[in-house]
Design an enzyme around this catalytic site. Sequence first.
Site, short mmCIF file in Angstrom:
data_model
loop_
_atom_site.label_atom_id
_atom_site.label_comp_id
_atom_site.label_asym_id
_atom_site.label_seq_id
_atom_site.Cartn_x
_atom_site.Cartn_y
_atom_site.Cartn_z
N GLU A 144 -11.03 -9.36 2.53
CA GLU A 144 -9.73 -9.06 3.16
C GLU A 144 -9.98 -9.04 4.66
O GLU A 144 -10.78 -8.24 5.16
CB GLU A 144 -9.18 -7.71 2.69
CG GLU A 144 -7.84 -7.40 3.37
CD GLU A 144 -7.23 -6.07 2.96
OE1 GLU A 144 -7.46 -5.61 1.82
OE2 GLU A 144 -6.52 -5.48 3.81
N THR A 201 -8.19 3.28 8.09
CA THR A 201 -9.42 2.48 8.13
C THR A 201 -9.50 1.78 9.49
O THR A 201 -8.61 1.02 9.84
CB THR A 201 -9.40 1.44 7.00
OG1 THR A 201 -8.93 2.08 5.82
CG2 THR A 201 -10.78 0.89 6.76
N HIS A 258 -5.53 3.84 -1.78
CA HIS A 258 -6.87 4.19 -1.28
C HIS A 258 -7.21 5.61 -1.74
O HIS A 258 -6.55 6.55 -1.32
CB HIS A 258 -6.84 4.09 0.25
CG HIS A 258 -8.17 4.27 0.91
ND1 HIS A 258 -8.34 4.07 2.25
CD2 HIS A 258 -9.39 4.62 0.43
CE1 HIS A 258 -9.61 4.29 2.58
NE2 HIS A 258 -10.25 4.63 1.48
N ASN A 316 0.86 -1.17 0.00
CA ASN A 316 0.00 0.00 0.00
C ASN A 316 0.91 1.24 0.00
O ASN A 316 1.74 1.41 0.90
CB ASN A 316 -0.87 -0.04 1.27
CG ASN A 316 -1.81 1.13 1.35
OD1 ASN A 316 -1.43 2.26 1.10
ND2 ASN A 316 -3.05 0.87 1.71
N ARG A 350 -9.44 8.31 -1.11
CA ARG A 350 -10.45 8.72 -0.11
C ARG A 350 -11.29 9.88 -0.64
O ARG A 350 -10.82 10.68 -1.44
CB ARG A 350 -9.74 9.14 1.18
CG ARG A 350 -9.31 7.96 2.03
CD ARG A 350 -8.68 8.45 3.33
NE ARG A 350 -8.55 7.35 4.26
CZ ARG A 350 -9.43 7.09 5.24
NH1 ARG A 350 -10.47 7.88 5.43
NH2 ARG A 350 -9.25 6.07 6.04
N1 PXP Z 1 -5.77 -3.12 4.14
C1 PXP Z 1 -6.66 -2.10 4.26
C2 PXP Z 1 -8.06 -2.36 3.86
C3 PXP Z 1 -6.27 -0.85 4.75
O1 PXP Z 1 -7.17 0.14 4.87
C4 PXP Z 1 -4.91 -0.63 5.07
C5 PXP Z 1 -4.46 0.72 5.54
O2 PXP Z 1 -4.45 1.63 4.51
C6 PXP Z 1 -4.02 -1.72 4.91
C7 PXP Z 1 -4.48 -2.94 4.49
C8 PXP Z 1 -2.57 -1.58 5.24
O3 PXP Z 1 -2.42 -1.32 6.58
P1 PXP Z 1 -1.00 -0.85 7.14
O4 PXP Z 1 -0.70 0.47 6.52
O5 PXP Z 1 -1.22 -0.81 8.61
O6 PXP Z 1 -0.03 -1.91 6.72
#
Ligand code: PXP
Length: 381
Positions: free
Chosen positions: A294, A244, A186, A150, A188
Amino acid sequence: MPVFIKNESTKPISISALHNDAENLLKICRRTDRELSILLIDDQRMTELNSQYRNRNKPTNVLSFPLSDDSNDNLLGDIVISLDTARQEAQLKNITMHKRLQTLLVHGLVHLLGYDHERSVQEALDMEKKERKLLAQLARRKSMIQLAINVDHVATLRQARGIDEPDPVLAAGICELAGAAGIVAHLREDRRHMQDRDIILLRQTVKTKLNLEMGADEEIIKIALDLKPDMVTLVPEKRKELTTEGGLDVAGQKKKLSEVIIRMTETGIPVSLFIDPDSSQIQAAKEINATFVEIHTGRYADALSEEEADREFTLIAESAEEAFESGLRVNAGHGLNYRNSARVAALGTIEELSIGHAVMARAIMVGLDQAVREMKALLPS
Ligand code: PXP
């Protein structure tokens, strides 16, 4: 779910892959409460057993000795495999020894489950079908877990300065070169990190798989339908949250989410639903035809004690199992880092981990390429 393997043959073989297969097969067959014992022997010993129990004075590849379901000792039974015959058959079929052992294990197990190809033609056909299904399920479980990165956090840093660096699009390219199997971004409603320009460029440049994370908001839905990412992940979105925070309440908004899934599916975009590890959410996701779920790993990642982490991990493991067995494809993510990811990745039911913050935090110290490679190295291959 103990699996006991004993090699009484004169040939040394590595039993860890067979052990892993046997454990996975018990999970697939929902017999994890039973013990399975596997004995590996030579042809000479197999000839003795075959003549003693089947009146045939020659070796065979596999024999099964079921124990009745009502026995109190929780034993499913014994599977006995001749390594000599298995090796000859592997050579004849031009396949690896492990592949042959896997097939014999499945054959032996299906006998333990009550099937018998010697009773009638119909039973032989049923048994063959069951074996093919189990082998396919086993293969699906064993496929390598993928790492999706991400890149939102790169955009967060850029937006903090209000200029055009660092660029999440460039970061995505580096992640792919380092071995990421997918990029997650994402968009937003408040555009706090990713901008429309980023998603448009990511769509044009990502070579692996672009997963657009989004709320079920009409403006963003239209952007997704227009750009056609490789998949979308629907998440709950609140303007005030930092990231999230919880999973989607799929069960409570089936109609709304089902309409989004129908529109995406008509455009060829598979939909994943970000949910807490909760059976009612999994059932609802299945009912409205999501392709993926997920599983939210945040509570496991944030646990303050080992006991709490174990409890949360068990919920993730059971939910992933339930979703996988219902035919949903399963991803997981949120809060995963260099210490807690391997345990989730080892479950065998999860296809992909979505990780952002931990990798970007490490990238500041060691560089993005190395941070991605280090995370990848922690996952089973
Ligand atoms: N999956 C989803 C649906 C998320 O919203 C996020 C955070 O943006 C992640 C995975 C990844 O989380 P992290 O940044 O804590 O690794």
